[in-house]
Design a protein around this motif. Structure first.
Motif, PDB file in Angstrom:
ATOM      1  N   ASP A 132     -72.231   5.467  45.390  1.00  0.00           N
ATOM      2  CA  ASP A 132     -72.593   5.401  44.031  1.00  0.00           C
ATOM      3  C   ASP A 132     -72.077   4.359  43.181  1.00  0.00           C
ATOM      4  OD1 ASP A 132     -73.936   6.768  41.821  1.00  0.00           O
ATOM      5  OD2 ASP A 132     -71.812   6.964  41.084  1.00  0.00           O
ATOM      6  N   PHE A 133     -70.858   3.808  43.610  1.00  0.00           N
ATOM      7  CA  PHE A 133     -70.317   2.553  42.774  1.00  0.00           C
ATOM      8  C   PHE A 133     -70.416   1.214  43.402  1.00  0.00           C
ATOM      9  CE2 PHE A 133     -68.224   5.715  40.153  1.00  0.00           C
ATOM     10  CZ  PHE A 133     -67.470   4.983  39.199  1.00  0.00           C
ATOM     11  N   GLY A 134     -71.308   1.151  44.363  1.00  0.00           N
ATOM     12  CA  GLY A 134     -71.824  -0.091  44.877  1.00  0.00           C
ATOM     13  C   GLY A 134     -71.155  -0.585  46.189  1.00  0.00           C
ATOM     14  N   LYS A 135     -70.472   0.149  46.643  1.00  0.00           N
ATOM     15  CA  LYS A 135     -69.724  -0.241  47.954  1.00  0.00           C
ATOM     16  C   LYS A 135     -68.876  -1.198  47.787  1.00  0.00           C
ATOM     17  CE  LYS A 135     -73.909   1.366  50.686  1.00  0.00           C
ATOM     18  NZ  LYS A 135     -74.695   1.178  51.618  1.00  0.00           N
ATOM     19  N   ALA A 136     -68.885  -2.418  48.612  1.00  0.00           N
ATOM     20  CA  ALA A 136     -68.058  -3.546  48.543  1.00  0.00           C
ATOM     21  C   ALA A 136     -68.335  -4.440  47.234  1.00  0.00           C
ATOM     22  CB  ALA A 136     -68.271  -4.464  49.580  1.00  0.00           C
ATOM     23  N   ASN A 137     -69.392  -4.213  46.656  1.00  0.00           N
ATOM     24  CA  ASN A 137     -69.802  -5.242  45.601  1.00  0.00           C
ATOM     25  C   ASN A 137     -69.859  -4.112  44.210  1.00  0.00           C
ATOM     26  OD1 ASN A 137     -70.201  -7.762  46.518  1.00  0.00           O
ATOM     27  ND2 ASN A 137     -71.737  -6.951  47.566  1.00  0.00           N
ATOM     28  N   VAL A 138     -68.805  -3.645  43.674  1.00  0.00           N
ATOM     29  CA  VAL A 138     -68.874  -2.660  42.866  1.00  0.00           C
ATOM     30  C   VAL A 138     -69.479  -2.902  41.697  1.00  0.00           C
ATOM     31  CG1 VAL A 138     -67.094  -1.224  41.263  1.00  0.00           C
ATOM     32  CG2 VAL A 138     -66.438  -1.929  43.638  1.00  0.00           C
ATOM     33  N   ASN A 139     -70.355  -1.817  41.035  1.00  0.00           N
ATOM     34  CA  ASN A 139     -71.122  -1.830  40.028  1.00  0.00           C
ATOM     35  C   ASN A 139     -70.432  -2.012  38.921  1.00  0.00           C
ATOM     36  OD1 ASN A 139     -72.994  -1.266  37.752  1.00  0.00           O
ATOM     37  ND2 ASN A 139     -74.302  -0.307  39.317  1.00  0.00           N
ATOM     38  N   GLY A 170     -67.830   8.662  54.857  1.00  0.00           N
ATOM     39  CA  GLY A 170     -67.254   9.414  55.972  1.00  0.00           C
ATOM     40  C   GLY A 170     -67.419   8.125  57.304  1.00  0.00           C
ATOM     41  N   ASP A 171     -67.467   6.889  56.970  1.00  0.00           N
ATOM     42  CA  ASP A 171     -67.698   5.946  58.032  1.00  0.00           C
ATOM     43  C   ASP A 171     -66.254   5.097  58.118  1.00  0.00           C
ATOM     44  OD1 ASP A 171     -68.049   4.034  59.918  1.00  0.00           O
ATOM     45  OD2 ASP A 171     -69.820   3.144  58.895  1.00  0.00           O
ATOM     46  N   TYR A 172     -65.456   5.335  59.258  1.00  0.00           N
ATOM     47  CA  TYR A 172     -64.205   4.912  59.397  1.00  0.00           C
ATOM     48  C   TYR A 172     -64.243   3.818  60.296  1.00  0.00           C
ATOM     49  CZ  TYR A 172     -63.364   9.238  56.945  1.00  0.00           C
ATOM     50  OH  TYR A 172     -63.270  10.122  55.987  1.00  0.00           O
ATOM     51  N   SER A 173     -65.406   3.314  60.510  1.00  0.00           N
ATOM     52  CA  SER A 173     -65.367   2.326  61.659  1.00  0.00           C
ATOM     53  C   SER A 173     -64.675   0.989  61.376  1.00  0.00           C
ATOM     54  CB  SER A 173     -66.704   1.645  62.049  1.00  0.00           C
ATOM     55  OG  SER A 173     -67.402   1.381  60.927  1.00  0.00           O
ATOM     56  N   VAL A 174     -63.683   0.560  62.197  1.00  0.00           N
ATOM     57  CA  VAL A 174     -62.997  -0.739  62.180  1.00  0.00           C
ATOM     58  C   VAL A 174     -63.859  -1.720  61.431  1.00  0.00           C
ATOM     59  CG1 VAL A 174     -61.622  -2.544  63.002  1.00  0.00           C
ATOM     60  CG2 VAL A 174     -61.533  -0.170  63.746  1.00  0.00           C
ATOM     61  N   LEU A 175     -64.923  -2.094  61.870  1.00  0.00           N
ATOM     62  CA  LEU A 175     -65.909  -3.166  61.563  1.00  0.00           C
ATOM     63  C   LEU A 175     -66.202  -3.150  59.984  1.00  0.00           C
ATOM     64  CD1 LEU A 175     -68.424  -3.890  64.190  1.00  0.00           C
ATOM     65  CD2 LEU A 175     -66.616  -5.370  63.416  1.00  0.00           C
ATOM     66  N   ASN A 176     -66.029  -1.993  59.329  1.00  0.00           N
ATOM     67  CA  ASN A 176     -66.364  -1.804  57.900  1.00  0.00           C
ATOM     68  C   ASN A 176     -65.062  -2.009  57.031  1.00  0.00           C
ATOM     69  OD1 ASN A 176     -69.126  -1.505  58.001  1.00  0.00           O
ATOM     70  ND2 ASN A 176     -69.040   0.772  58.503  1.00  0.00           N
ATOM     71  N   TRP A 177     -64.004  -2.096  57.657  1.00  0.00           N
ATOM     72  CA  TRP A 177     -62.645  -1.844  56.844  1.00  0.00           C
ATOM     73  C   TRP A 177     -62.604  -2.842  55.641  1.00  0.00           C
ATOM     74  CZ3 TRP A 177     -57.796  -0.790  60.258  1.00  0.00           C
ATOM     75  CH2 TRP A 177     -57.932   0.598  60.843  1.00  0.00           C
ATOM     76  N   THR A 178     -63.124  -4.160  55.983  1.00  0.00           N
ATOM     77  CA  THR A 178     -62.929  -5.303  55.161  1.00  0.00           C
ATOM     78  C   THR A 178     -63.883  -4.949  53.479  1.00  0.00           C
ATOM     79  OG1 THR A 178     -64.545  -6.485  56.068  1.00  0.00           O
ATOM     80  CG2 THR A 178     -62.349  -6.820  56.584  1.00  0.00           C
ATOM     81  N   LEU A 179     -65.068  -4.129  54.000  1.00  0.00           N
ATOM     82  CA  LEU A 179     -65.989  -3.894  53.017  1.00  0.00           C
ATOM     83  C   LEU A 179     -65.247  -2.829  52.079  1.00  0.00           C
ATOM     84  CD1 LEU A 179     -69.420  -3.974  54.847  1.00  0.00           C
ATOM     85  CD2 LEU A 179     -68.061  -5.791  53.848  1.00  0.00           C
ATOM     86  N   ASN A 180     -64.750  -1.735  52.751  1.00  0.00           N
ATOM     87  CA  ASN A 180     -64.220  -0.797  52.066  1.00  0.00           C
ATOM     88  C   ASN A 180     -62.938  -1.092  51.223  1.00  0.00           C
ATOM     89  OD1 ASN A 180     -64.277   1.298  55.066  1.00  0.00           O
ATOM     90  ND2 ASN A 180     -65.665   0.917  53.730  1.00  0.00           N
ATOM     91  N   GLN A 181     -62.112  -2.281  51.745  1.00  0.00           N
ATOM     92  CA  GLN A 181     -60.920  -2.933  51.014  1.00  0.00           C
ATOM     93  C   GLN A 181     -61.572  -3.491  49.900  1.00  0.00           C
ATOM     94  OE1 GLN A 181     -58.109  -4.686  53.578  1.00  0.00           O
ATOM     95  NE2 GLN A 181     -57.326  -2.652  54.565  1.00  0.00           N
ATOM     96  N   ARG A 182     -62.562  -4.179  50.146  1.00  0.00           N
ATOM     97  CA  ARG A 182     -63.030  -5.042  48.603  1.00  0.00           C
ATOM     98  C   ARG A 182     -63.312  -3.824  47.794  1.00  0.00           C
ATOM     99  NH1 ARG A 182     -60.932  -7.805  51.783  1.00  0.00           N
ATOM    100  NH2 ARG A 182     -59.251  -6.975  50.421  1.00  0.00           N
ATOM    101  N   HIS A 183     -64.024  -2.941  48.015  1.00  0.00           N
ATOM    102  CA  HIS A 183     -64.446  -1.855  47.065  1.00  0.00           C
ATOM    103  C   HIS A 183     -62.962  -1.249  46.489  1.00  0.00           C
ATOM    104  CE1 HIS A 183     -66.255   1.950  45.768  1.00  0.00           C
ATOM    105  NE2 HIS A 183     -65.187   2.539  46.029  1.00  0.00           N
ATOM    106  N   ALA A 184     -62.133  -0.869  47.143  1.00  0.00           N
ATOM    107  CA  ALA A 184     -60.922  -0.359  46.664  1.00  0.00           C
ATOM    108  C   ALA A 184     -59.814  -1.319  45.792  1.00  0.00           C
ATOM    109  CB  ALA A 184     -59.955   0.436  47.666  1.00  0.00           C
ATOM    110  N   GLU A 185     -60.113  -2.389  46.192  1.00  0.00           N
ATOM    111  CA  GLU A 185     -59.332  -3.504  45.534  1.00  0.00           C
ATOM    112  C   GLU A 185     -59.709  -3.777  44.000  1.00  0.00           C
ATOM    113  OE1 GLU A 185     -57.666  -7.854  47.003  1.00  0.00           O
ATOM    114  OE2 GLU A 185     -59.918  -7.662  46.824  1.00  0.00           O
ATOM    115  N   THR A 186     -61.001  -3.780  43.840  1.00  0.00           N
ATOM    116  CA  THR A 186     -61.776  -4.091  42.671  1.00  0.00           C
ATOM    117  C   THR A 186     -61.420  -2.804  41.728  1.00  0.00           C
ATOM    118  OG1 THR A 186     -63.662  -5.029  43.985  1.00  0.00           O
ATOM    119  CG2 THR A 186     -63.896  -4.256  41.478  1.00  0.00           C
ATOM    120  N   ILE A 187     -61.550  -1.612  42.233  1.00  0.00           N
ATOM    121  CA  ILE A 187     -61.353  -0.406  41.284  1.00  0.00           C
ATOM    122  C   ILE A 187     -60.041  -0.509  40.957  1.00  0.00           C
ATOM    123  CG2 ILE A 187     -61.351   1.894  41.393  1.00  0.00           C
ATOM    124  CD1 ILE A 187     -63.986   2.015  42.771  1.00  0.00           C
ATOM    125  N   VAL A 188     -59.022  -0.702  41.884  1.00  0.00           N
ATOM    126  CA  VAL A 188     -57.627  -0.296  41.655  1.00  0.00           C
ATOM    127  C   VAL A 188     -57.091  -1.625  40.589  1.00  0.00           C
ATOM    128  CG1 VAL A 188     -55.204  -0.627  42.729  1.00  0.00           C
ATOM    129  CG2 VAL A 188     -56.759   0.758  43.762  1.00  0.00           C
TER     130      VAL A 188
END
Length: 504
Positions: A263-270, A300-318
């Motif tokens: 909902d928040f735009g994944k790696a590219n936060v809205n 619910g997707d914890y695959s290693v290949l997606n970690w960098t996308l998840n981290q950019r999402h969290a980094e933006t919000i934090v």
């Protein structure tokens, strides 16, 4: 005879027409299916890989004061993009033991080592899941003709899992330095030499932070009109502020809210969603409430290949919220242990562990927790989190014992982060609890909480009209039960349980 031939011709034409239409429908259907399921990453080629964000590790250019020709920003960006894509394609190759895309990102000599590694792993049924989380790059040389570049990539944070016959053999974090030579061929920068110079174990353990002296007495919050879509088109700061005043006046001091990854735009936060999230914390501050922000809800997707996308999402919000006065703590994920069976326990825990590291690297002040769905899982990663949080929807007669057991396993602060009882008793559950039962439940719960001096956040302020299927599925007895956990009913009338919303 002529009539017979005409009929045969008509039949042949009709049959051909039907076959052509069928082929067209099949083709359109296949295309639609492909577009709706997503491209297979292991089959991506050079032009395809450019179309999406698939790999976004953190990159810092330490220096571009190189020997040879000065480099412009366009060439520097092209080198970075193709270099990171080369890493990504190699990760996919080692995970799948296939060669797809290697030719696009590595020269003839460089790809031979990769092919040999793939062949060896294939013969032994070994696969490697890996990613890099950060790169620190120095441009050492850029040729006068603009066809060759030499870079040193220092302190590359790598994560790897090695499997044989689908059984995990090894999990490791490393910090490495690479010397890399790239050649410009066919308009793309391809890796010519890729040499690992040093490797060390990653000993950067997450630091513990001091926990706020505030004793949490809170509630999980969604607006009544738009639960699970709090930051959508119906967002209203005024409504949220009025609700926060009710919460504050009831003797509570904190709320827990939820950020959904997709909902928040994944790696590219809205930016619009992020602004609404900031307004929510503004409303909390105006009402003298603190906020626990839960990240990655419904993810619910914890695959290693997606970690960098998840981290950019969290980094933006934090980064956006870490200096806000209303922020109390970060909750990495809501009830991740419910994904153990479907996603793999080791996968989930590894993802959580690395996400804790990421959040703490961005915000070293606010505590981090995980919203486990039960007491059994609550001590997982207890040494990495700052607060141990657990949910409890079981028999209250056992709660006191569960709390004492948890206290014997950890000296970290404990928070009963979700608990409650639905007051639904109707067609789909004729033997459910009444509003009086709900009130007695919260009275007893608050007694146990007070006895153990436990911090708490109940579920939830309001009853709701609609429950999304993603929350409890489609079964009507589950959806109707979920609608009536609130302390305030659908008519905005306080239920009997409201008297026990706090222990004061």
């Amino acid at each position: 005879m002529v009539s017979l031939n005409k009929n045969i011709l008509r039949a042949a034409l009709l049959t051909s027409y039907i076959v052509i239409i069928a082929l067209i429908i099949f083709g359109v259907s296949a295309l639609y299916s492909y577009l709706n399921t997503g491209a297979d990453r292991s089959a991506m080629l050079h032009t395809e890989i450019k179309k999406i964000d698939q790999y976004l590790p953190k990159v810092h250019w330490q220096s571009t004061n190189n020997e040879g020709r000065p480099i412009d920003s366009e060439n520097l960006k092209a080198i970075q993009n193709d270099y990171l894509d080369a890493w990504y394609v190699r990760h996919v190759a080692y995970k799948t033991n296939t060669k797809n895309g290697i030719e696009d990102y590595f020269t003839d000599s460089a790809r031979e080592n990769i092919y040999q590694f793939i062949a060896l792993n294939s013969s032994k049924n070994i696969t490697v899941e890996s990613t890099t989380l950060s790169h620190n790059i120095t441009l050492e040389f850029f040729s006068e003709d603009g066809q060759l570049a030499v870079i040193t990539d220092r302190d590359v944070q790598e994560y790897k899992r090695v499997f044989q016959n689908k059984k995990q053999l090894l999990e490791t974090k490393e910090v490495s330095t690479y010397k890399v030579v790239l050649l410009l061929e066919d308009g793309f920068w391809r890796v010519r030499h890729f040499i690992k110079e040093t490797t060390n174990a990653d000993n950067t353990a997450p630091k513990s932070v001091s926990v706020s002296p505030l004793s949490i007495k809170g509630i999980n919050y969604y607006p009544q009109a738009n639960p699970w879509n709090m930051f959508g088109d119906s967002f209203s700061k005024d409504t949220i502020s009025k609700d926060f005043k009710i919460i504050k006046d009831a003797g509570l001091n904190s709320v827990r809210i939820f950020v959904q990854y997709d909902d928040f735009g994944k790696a590219n936060v809205n930016p619009e969603k992020l602004n609404k999230l900031q307004q929510t914390l503004d409303a909390a501050e105006e009402n003298k409430l603190k906020v626990v922000v839960t990240l990655f809800d419904f993810y619910g997707d914890y695959s290693v290949l997606n970690w960098t996308l998840n981290q950019r999402h969290a980094e933006t919000i934090v980064n956006a919220l870490k200096n806000h006065n209303a922020l109390l703590a970060w909750d990495i994920k809501n009830e991740p242990n419910l994904d153990f069976e479907s996603r793999g326990k080791d996968n989930v825990i590894a993802w959580l562990d690395n996400m804790i590291d990421l959040v703490k690297s961005v915000d070293s002040i606010h505590p981090v927790t995980i919203g486990w769905s039960n007491t059994k899982s609550a001590t997982i990663l207890k040494d990495d989190v700052d607060i141990v949080s657990f949910h409890y929807y079981e028999d209250l007669d056992n709660l006191d014992t569960e709390i004492k057991t948890l206290k014997s396993k950890t000296d970290k602060p404990l928070v009963l982060q979700e608990f409650g009882l639905s007051s639904y008793s109707g067609f789909w559950n004729p033997f459910g609890a009444s509003e009086e039962d709900q009130a007695n439940y919260h009275k007893k719960a608050q007694s146990i909480i007070a006895k153990n001096n436990l911090q708490f956040m109940s579920w939830t302020l309001y009853d709701f009209d609609k429950i999304p299927k993603e929350v409890v599925g489609r079964l009507p007895w589950l959806k109707n039960t979920q609608k009536q956990f609130g302390f305030i009913n659908k008519n905005n009338t306080k239920k009997l349980s409201f008297k026990y919303i706090s222990r004061e």
